[in-house]
Design a protein around this motif. Structure first.
Motif, PDB file in Angstrom:
ATOM      1  N   THR A  19       0.830  -1.205   0.000  1.00 33.38           N
ATOM      2  CA  THR A  19       0.000   0.000   0.000  1.00 33.38           C
ATOM      3  C   THR A  19       0.866   1.257   0.000  1.00 33.38           C
ATOM      4  O   THR A  19       0.586   2.216  -0.713  1.00 33.38           O
ATOM      5  CB  THR A  19      -0.940   0.007   1.221  1.00 33.38           C
ATOM      6  N   HIS A  20       1.939   1.244   0.792  1.00 33.69           N
ATOM      7  CA  HIS A  20       2.807   2.419   0.892  1.00 33.69           C
ATOM      8  C   HIS A  20       3.654   2.651  -0.353  1.00 33.69           C
ATOM      9  O   HIS A  20       4.076   3.783  -0.601  1.00 33.69           O
ATOM     10  CB  HIS A  20       3.705   2.324   2.121  1.00 33.69           C
ATOM     11  N   VAL A  21       3.914   1.599  -1.129  1.00 32.83           N
ATOM     12  CA  VAL A  21       4.747   1.776  -2.328  1.00 32.83           C
ATOM     13  C   VAL A  21       3.941   1.791  -3.616  1.00 32.83           C
ATOM     14  O   VAL A  21       4.514   1.893  -4.704  1.00 32.83           O
ATOM     15  CB  VAL A  21       5.883   0.719  -2.403  1.00 32.83           C
ATOM     16  N   GLN A  22       2.610   1.715  -3.516  1.00 33.48           N
ATOM     17  CA  GLN A  22       1.791   1.795  -4.715  1.00 33.48           C
ATOM     18  C   GLN A  22       2.096   3.097  -5.437  1.00 33.48           C
ATOM     19  O   GLN A  22       2.153   4.162  -4.812  1.00 33.48           O
ATOM     20  CB  GLN A  22       0.308   1.729  -4.381  1.00 33.48           C
ATOM     21  N   ASP A  23       2.315   3.002  -6.720  1.00 30.20           N
ATOM     22  CA  ASP A  23       2.631   4.135  -7.592  1.00 30.20           C
ATOM     23  C   ASP A  23       4.053   4.655  -7.430  1.00 30.20           C
ATOM     24  O   ASP A  23       4.379   5.745  -7.899  1.00 30.20           O
ATOM     25  CB  ASP A  23       1.623   5.278  -7.426  1.00 30.20           C
ATOM     26  N   ALA A  24       4.922   3.881  -6.781  1.00 33.54           N
ATOM     27  CA  ALA A  24       6.334   4.252  -6.714  1.00 33.54           C
ATOM     28  C   ALA A  24       6.928   4.202  -8.117  1.00 33.54           C
ATOM     29  O   ALA A  24       6.545   3.371  -8.936  1.00 33.54           O
ATOM     30  CB  ALA A  24       7.098   3.314  -5.788  1.00 33.54           C
ATOM     31  N   VAL A  25       7.868   5.090  -8.372  1.00 34.17           N
ATOM     32  CA  VAL A  25       8.558   5.142  -9.650  1.00 34.17           C
ATOM     33  C   VAL A  25       9.970   4.609  -9.425  1.00 34.17           C
ATOM     34  O   VAL A  25      10.672   5.045  -8.509  1.00 34.17           O
ATOM     35  CB  VAL A  25       8.588   6.587 -10.191  1.00 34.17           C
ATOM     36  N   ILE A  26      10.363   3.639 -10.286  1.00 29.71           N
ATOM     37  CA  ILE A  26      11.636   2.942 -10.097  1.00 29.71           C
ATOM     38  C   ILE A  26      12.383   2.909 -11.426  1.00 29.71           C
ATOM     39  O   ILE A  26      11.815   2.536 -12.455  1.00 29.71           O
ATOM     40  CB  ILE A  26      11.385   1.495  -9.619  1.00 29.71           C
ATOM     41  N   ARG A  27      13.635   3.275 -11.392  1.00 29.28           N
ATOM     42  CA  ARG A  27      14.505   3.133 -12.560  1.00 29.28           C
ATOM     43  C   ARG A  27      14.953   1.677 -12.646  1.00 29.28           C
ATOM     44  O   ARG A  27      15.303   1.074 -11.630  1.00 29.28           O
ATOM     45  CB  ARG A  27      15.734   4.029 -12.393  1.00 29.28           C
ATOM     46  N   VAL A  28      14.933   1.086 -13.831  1.00 29.81           N
ATOM     47  CA  VAL A  28      15.344  -0.310 -13.994  1.00 29.81           C
ATOM     48  C   VAL A  28      16.740  -0.525 -13.416  1.00 29.81           C
ATOM     49  O   VAL A  28      17.005  -1.526 -12.746  1.00 29.81           O
ATOM     50  CB  VAL A  28      15.284  -0.730 -15.489  1.00 29.81           C
ATOM     51  N   GLY A  29      17.628   0.427 -13.606  1.00 25.42           N
ATOM     52  CA  GLY A  29      18.994   0.325 -13.092  1.00 25.42           C
ATOM     53  C   GLY A  29      19.094   0.399 -11.585  1.00 25.42           C
ATOM     54  O   GLY A  29      20.154   0.130 -11.011  1.00 25.42           O
ATOM     55  N   ASP A  30      18.000   0.780 -10.917  1.00 23.20           N
ATOM     56  CA  ASP A  30      17.993   0.863  -9.452  1.00 23.20           C
ATOM     57  C   ASP A  30      17.405  -0.380  -8.801  1.00 23.20           C
ATOM     58  O   ASP A  30      17.058  -0.373  -7.615  1.00 23.20           O
ATOM     59  CB  ASP A  30      17.213   2.107  -8.987  1.00 23.20           C
ATOM     60  N   MET A  31      17.280  -1.463  -9.587  1.00 27.89           N
ATOM     61  CA  MET A  31      16.844  -2.759  -9.047  1.00 27.89           C
ATOM     62  C   MET A  31      17.987  -3.739  -9.258  1.00 27.89           C
ATOM     63  O   MET A  31      18.669  -3.680 -10.281  1.00 27.89           O
ATOM     64  CB  MET A  31      15.628  -3.320  -9.798  1.00 27.89           C
ATOM     65  N   GLY A  32      18.179  -4.641  -8.294  1.00 25.80           N
ATOM     66  CA  GLY A  32      19.235  -5.616  -8.497  1.00 25.80           C
ATOM     67  C   GLY A  32      19.155  -6.784  -7.546  1.00 25.80           C
ATOM     68  O   GLY A  32      18.562  -6.698  -6.464  1.00 25.80           O
ATOM     69  N   TYR A  33      19.762  -7.877  -7.973  1.00 26.32           N
ATOM     70  CA  TYR A  33      19.807  -9.117  -7.200  1.00 26.32           C
ATOM     71  C   TYR A  33      21.248  -9.407  -6.820  1.00 26.32           C
ATOM     72  O   TYR A  33      22.104  -9.561  -7.689  1.00 26.32           O
ATOM     73  CB  TYR A  33      19.218 -10.258  -8.025  1.00 26.32           C
ATOM     74  N   ALA A  34      21.523  -9.469  -5.532  1.00 22.66           N
ATOM     75  CA  ALA A  34      22.837  -9.863  -5.024  1.00 22.66           C
ATOM     76  C   ALA A  34      22.742 -11.348  -4.684  1.00 22.66           C
ATOM     77  O   ALA A  34      22.322 -11.718  -3.583  1.00 22.66           O
ATOM     78  CB  ALA A  34      23.209  -9.032  -3.802  1.00 22.66           C
ATOM     79  N   ARG A  35      23.086 -12.182  -5.649  1.00 24.43           N
ATOM     80  CA  ARG A  35      22.923 -13.636  -5.512  1.00 24.43           C
ATOM     81  C   ARG A  35      23.658 -14.171  -4.284  1.00 24.43           C
ATOM     82  O   ARG A  35      23.119 -14.974  -3.528  1.00 24.43           O
ATOM     83  CB  ARG A  35      23.425 -14.333  -6.770  1.00 24.43           C
ATOM     84  N   LYS A  36      24.885 -13.726  -4.077  1.00 24.72           N
ATOM     85  CA  LYS A  36      25.686 -14.219  -2.944  1.00 24.72           C
ATOM     86  C   LYS A  36      25.017 -13.894  -1.601  1.00 24.72           C
ATOM     87  O   LYS A  36      25.035 -14.703  -0.678  1.00 24.72           O
ATOM     88  CB  LYS A  36      27.083 -13.622  -3.002  1.00 24.72           C
ATOM     89  N   ASP A  37      24.432 -12.715  -1.502  1.00 22.86           N
ATOM     90  CA  ASP A  37      23.754 -12.294  -0.260  1.00 22.86           C
ATOM     91  C   ASP A  37      22.300 -12.742  -0.217  1.00 22.86           C
ATOM     92  O   ASP A  37      21.621 -12.524   0.788  1.00 22.86           O
ATOM     93  CB  ASP A  37      23.804 -10.768  -0.119  1.00 22.86           C
ATOM     94  N   ARG A  38      21.797 -13.300  -1.337  1.00 18.27           N
ATOM     95  CA  ARG A  38      20.405 -13.727  -1.474  1.00 18.27           C
ATOM     96  C   ARG A  38      19.452 -12.570  -1.167  1.00 18.27           C
ATOM     97  O   ARG A  38      18.473 -12.713  -0.455  1.00 18.27           O
ATOM     98  CB  ARG A  38      20.111 -14.952  -0.609  1.00 18.27           C
ATOM     99  N   ARG A  39      19.746 -11.418  -1.755  1.00 12.78           N
ATOM    100  CA  ARG A  39      18.960 -10.200  -1.519  1.00 12.78           C
ATOM    101  C   ARG A  39      18.608  -9.541  -2.841  1.00 12.78           C
ATOM    102  O   ARG A  39      19.450  -9.369  -3.714  1.00 12.78           O
ATOM    103  CB  ARG A  39      19.741  -9.228  -0.653  1.00 12.78           C
ATOM    104  N   PHE A  40      17.329  -9.153  -2.953  1.00 16.25           N
ATOM    105  CA  PHE A  40      16.867  -8.355  -4.088  1.00 16.25           C
ATOM    106  C   PHE A  40      16.509  -6.995  -3.516  1.00 16.25           C
ATOM    107  O   PHE A  40      15.760  -6.899  -2.536  1.00 16.25           O
ATOM    108  CB  PHE A  40      15.637  -8.986  -4.748  1.00 16.25           C
ATOM    109  N   ALA A  41      17.045  -5.928  -4.118  1.00 18.75           N
ATOM    110  CA  ALA A  41      16.824  -4.585  -3.582  1.00 18.75           C
ATOM    111  C   ALA A  41      16.475  -3.611  -4.691  1.00 18.75           C
ATOM    112  O   ALA A  41      16.822  -3.823  -5.862  1.00 18.75           O
ATOM    113  CB  ALA A  41      18.071  -4.112  -2.847  1.00 18.75           C
ATOM    114  N   MET A  42      15.792  -2.544  -4.302  1.00 19.85           N
ATOM    115  CA  MET A  42      15.456  -1.483  -5.247  1.00 19.85           C
ATOM    116  C   MET A  42      15.351  -0.149  -4.525  1.00 19.85           C
ATOM    117  O   MET A  42      14.942  -0.084  -3.362  1.00 19.85           O
ATOM    118  CB  MET A  42      14.147  -1.783  -5.982  1.00 19.85           C
ATOM    119  N   LEU A  43      15.764   0.889  -5.230  1.00 16.33           N
ATOM    120  CA  LEU A  43      15.549   2.263  -4.786  1.00 16.33           C
ATOM    121  C   LEU A  43      14.356   2.790  -5.548  1.00 16.33           C
ATOM    122  O   LEU A  43      14.154   2.446  -6.723  1.00 16.33           O
ATOM    123  CB  LEU A  43      16.772   3.127  -5.078  1.00 16.33           C
ATOM    124  N   MET A  44      13.570   3.620  -4.899  1.00 13.56           N
ATOM    125  CA  MET A  44      12.357   4.122  -5.539  1.00 13.56           C
ATOM    126  C   MET A  44      12.032   5.531  -5.073  1.00 13.56           C
ATOM    127  O   MET A  44      12.524   5.985  -4.036  1.00 13.56           O
ATOM    128  CB  MET A  44      11.177   3.203  -5.215  1.00 13.56           C
TER     129      MET A  44
END
Length: 143
Positions: A19-44
């Motif tokens: 609900t809080h992130v509905q309509d967030a705008v995200i650059r494709v380059g600001d999403m990523g998967y750190a396989r070694k850390d098993r973490r998916f993160a994004m800036l928005m």
């Protein structure tokens, strides 16, 4: 204004974050998967729905969202090579598959999605402090 810091450990918690992130705008380059850390993160740049309508167009806040225990990532309808491409996040959903393991799906306007295979649901949303006037208040046509 207080910055949000939310933790989701079950589907009800994730609905609050969604609900809080509905309509967030995200650059494709600001999403990523750190396989070694098993973490998916994004800036928005999320629309600040909780601040009320003090300003006619509202405001946006810089925020980070990450998911831990990620075992796989699949995208559909998103050009991951277009690093400057912009996506609008519509919703985040969780479906348990085997015990705590499941699928988290991030759905974007235009039909794009990111599917995360997770060993359990663990998501964190944190505002990063920056706030500015929004160019427009998001609106949705209801069928």
């Amino acid at each position: 204004m207080t910055d949000l810091k939310l933790l989701a450990l079950d589907s009800e918690d994730l609905e609050v974050i969604s609900t809080h992130v509905q309509d967030a705008v995200i650059r494709v380059g600001d999403m990523g998967y750190a396989r070694k850390d098993r973490r998916f993160a994004m800036l928005m740049n999320r629309f600040d729905w909780e601040s009320g309508s003090g300003r006619a167009k509202g405001q946006r806040k810089r925020a980070a969202l990450h998911f831990d225990g990620v075992q796989s990532v699949a995208t559909a309808g998103i050009d991951t090579n277009a690093q400057d491409g912009v996506l609008e996040l519509l919703s985040i959903q969780y479906e348990a598959i085997d015990g705590p393991a499941g699928i988290i799906e991030l759905n974007f306007a235009g039909g794009g999605s990111v599917r995360l295979g997770v060993e359990c649901l663990e998501a964190r949303l944190s505002d990063l402090g920056a706030t500015w006037a929004a160019a427009a208040k998001p609106a949705h046509v209801l069928d």
